[in-house]
Design a protein around this motif. Structure first.
Motif, PDB file in Angstrom:
ATOM      1  N   TRP A 233       0.972  -1.380   0.067  1.00 31.63           N
ATOM      2  CA  TRP A 233      -0.051  -0.095   0.066  1.00 31.63           C
ATOM      3  C   TRP A 233       0.915   1.202  -0.059  1.00 31.63           C
ATOM      4  O   TRP A 233       0.540   2.243  -0.753  1.00 31.63           O
ATOM      5  CB  TRP A 233      -0.792   0.088   1.326  1.00 31.63           C
ATOM      6  N   ASN A 234       1.879   1.314   0.861  1.00 33.98           N
ATOM      7  CA  ASN A 234       2.666   2.497   0.774  1.00 33.98           C
ATOM      8  C   ASN A 234       4.031   2.525  -0.285  1.00 33.98           C
ATOM      9  O   ASN A 234       4.554   3.549  -0.148  1.00 33.98           O
ATOM     10  CB  ASN A 234       3.475   2.404   2.317  1.00 33.98           C
ATOM     11  N   ILE A 251      -2.687   5.797  -4.551  1.00 34.58           N
ATOM     12  CA  ILE A 251      -2.601   6.710  -3.546  1.00 34.58           C
ATOM     13  C   ILE A 251      -1.502   7.589  -3.204  1.00 34.58           C
ATOM     14  O   ILE A 251      -1.483   8.882  -3.262  1.00 34.58           O
ATOM     15  CB  ILE A 251      -3.595   6.525  -2.201  1.00 34.58           C
ATOM     16  N   VAL A 252      -0.515   6.746  -3.071  1.00 35.07           N
ATOM     17  CA  VAL A 252       1.008   7.333  -2.646  1.00 35.07           C
ATOM     18  C   VAL A 252       1.369   8.327  -3.802  1.00 35.07           C
ATOM     19  O   VAL A 252       2.198   9.462  -3.729  1.00 35.07           O
ATOM     20  CB  VAL A 252       1.921   6.363  -2.372  1.00 35.07           C
ATOM     21  N   THR A 273      -2.267  14.285   2.219  1.00 36.96           N
ATOM     22  CA  THR A 273      -1.406  13.294   2.844  1.00 36.96           C
ATOM     23  C   THR A 273      -2.307  12.613   4.035  1.00 36.96           C
ATOM     24  O   THR A 273      -2.190  11.348   4.221  1.00 36.96           O
ATOM     25  CB  THR A 273      -0.479  14.210   3.680  1.00 36.96           C
ATOM     26  N   VAL A 274      -3.210  13.363   4.770  1.00 38.20           N
ATOM     27  CA  VAL A 274      -4.129  12.526   5.810  1.00 38.20           C
ATOM     28  C   VAL A 274      -4.915  11.451   5.153  1.00 38.20           C
ATOM     29  O   VAL A 274      -5.287  10.336   5.787  1.00 38.20           O
ATOM     30  CB  VAL A 274      -4.815  13.662   6.533  1.00 38.20           C
ATOM     31  N   ILE A 275      -5.445  11.836   4.042  1.00 37.24           N
ATOM     32  CA  ILE A 275      -6.513  10.907   3.196  1.00 37.24           C
ATOM     33  C   ILE A 275      -5.605   9.643   2.806  1.00 37.24           C
ATOM     34  O   ILE A 275      -6.247   8.711   2.939  1.00 37.24           O
ATOM     35  CB  ILE A 275      -6.908  11.481   2.036  1.00 37.24           C
ATOM     36  N   ALA A 276      -4.385   9.911   2.491  1.00 36.40           N
ATOM     37  CA  ALA A 276      -3.500   8.671   2.178  1.00 36.40           C
ATOM     38  C   ALA A 276      -3.109   7.924   3.518  1.00 36.40           C
ATOM     39  O   ALA A 276      -3.015   6.520   3.389  1.00 36.40           O
ATOM     40  CB  ALA A 276      -2.372   9.127   1.489  1.00 36.40           C
ATOM     41  N   LEU A 277      -2.835   8.381   4.431  1.00 35.96           N
ATOM     42  CA  LEU A 277      -2.409   7.833   5.777  1.00 35.96           C
ATOM     43  C   LEU A 277      -3.663   7.101   6.356  1.00 35.96           C
ATOM     44  O   LEU A 277      -3.332   6.012   7.166  1.00 35.96           O
ATOM     45  CB  LEU A 277      -1.820   9.077   6.664  1.00 35.96           C
TER      46      LEU A 277
END
Length: 302
Positions: A233-234, A251-252, A273-277
């Motif tokens: 994912w990351n 998303i990254v 960034t928050v949406i991805a985290l």
């Protein structure tokens, strides 16, 4: 815990003095108490240091640029969701989430399936051939990913697998070697009597693998799934090399793309960034107990 204040004192019949029933406070008890508070202070300090960047990013998503610059660590004056609305209407966040979900689920399933099958084959038949294959896998495991970038890209271009989610999944299947090494050590400690008994009862290799081996190695399978899900994912390296089209990005990559998109608007960048985290953090919080259980179980199994 019992309340010591409710325990009555006892009168000594010889000295006529009261004898306290409260447990004595020993030196060892004081040392334990001091160690407890020291440990708590250290853990809270580390937690505060780790959480500070997350807090800064999160509260910034509800601020304007001016408010963020004047009061970087203060709570927002109003909890406005305008930055989230702007991000969702400006960038293809939904498509990026869908791409990431498809790649992660497919790749992790194939990695764990292939890795567990390879480990099962390795313990089922021990011969010079399996030993040679194990040596080749070990050599492949030691090669750094960076050394394979150009060959893999050129091979993918020849097979028309670049700028394709399928090509990205195929590249991620190389991590099956990592899954194999995690699973085979656990699988070697399985009671072989169960497999032999199943063979005597007429069960084939696939039946033994599916109905006996997989349930027995469930702890390490869960741990591998969690590790590989977080890593896939990351991941930024392979999607950045293989994916070009905006509708194929993960998303990254959208977060990376937002650096140029919102270069003058940092609250919007913090928002993407928050949406991805958030998804990966929620996933980690709910699965961390299986990571610890799998690692402990694996260490006990040797």
């Amino acid at each position: 815990m019992a309340d010591n204040t409710l325990i009555p004192d006892v009168v000594d019949p010889l000295t006529k003095k009261k004898k306290s029933k409260k447990p004595p406070t020993t030196r060892r008890g004081k040392e334990e108490r001091v160690r407890y508070w020291v440990r708590s202070a250290i853990v809270l300090s580390i937690t505060a240091v780790v959480m500070l960047p997350l807090y800064y990013i999160f509260v910034s998503t509800f601020k304007t640029q001016t408010e963020m610059a004047l009061k970087p660590f203060a709570l927002p004056e109003s909890w406005s969701l305008s930055n989230y609305v702007t991000v969702f209407t400006t960038l293809p966040v939904g498509q990026a989430f869908l791409n990431t979900l498809i790649v992660t689920v497919t790749a992790v399933f194939l990695q764990v399936f292939i890795g567990s099958l390879a480990a099962y084959g390795m313990i089922l038949r021990k011969s010079w051939f399996t030993a040679a294959v194990g040596s080749i896998l070990l050599i492949g495991f030691t090669i750094p990913v960076q050394a394979t970038l150009i060959p893999v890209y050129r091979l993918g271009a020849k097979l028309d697998l670049t700028n394709s989610l399928l090509g990205l999944v195929i590249v991620y299947m190389g991590s099956s070697v990592f899954c194999y090494f995690l699973i085979v050590g656990y699988m070697r400690k399985l009671p072989m009597e169960l497999i032999e008994a199943a063979r005597i009862d007429g069960a084939g290799p696939w039946t033994i693998y599916w109905r006996i081996v997989l349930p027995l190695i469930r702890p390490i399978l869960t741990t591998v799934v969690v590790f590989q899900t977080l890593a896939t994912w990351n991941d930024f390296l392979w999607p950045n090399i293989l994916l070009v089209s905006n509708d194929k990005r993960t998303i990254v990559l959208q977060v990376f793309n937002a650096i140029s998109e919102f270069t003058t608007d940092w609250p919007l960048f913090m928002t993407i960034t928050v949406i991805a985290l958030v998804p990966v953090m929620v996933f980690f919080v709910f699965t961390q107990r299986w990571i610890v259980a799998g690692l402990i179980s694996g260490s006990v199994k040797g």
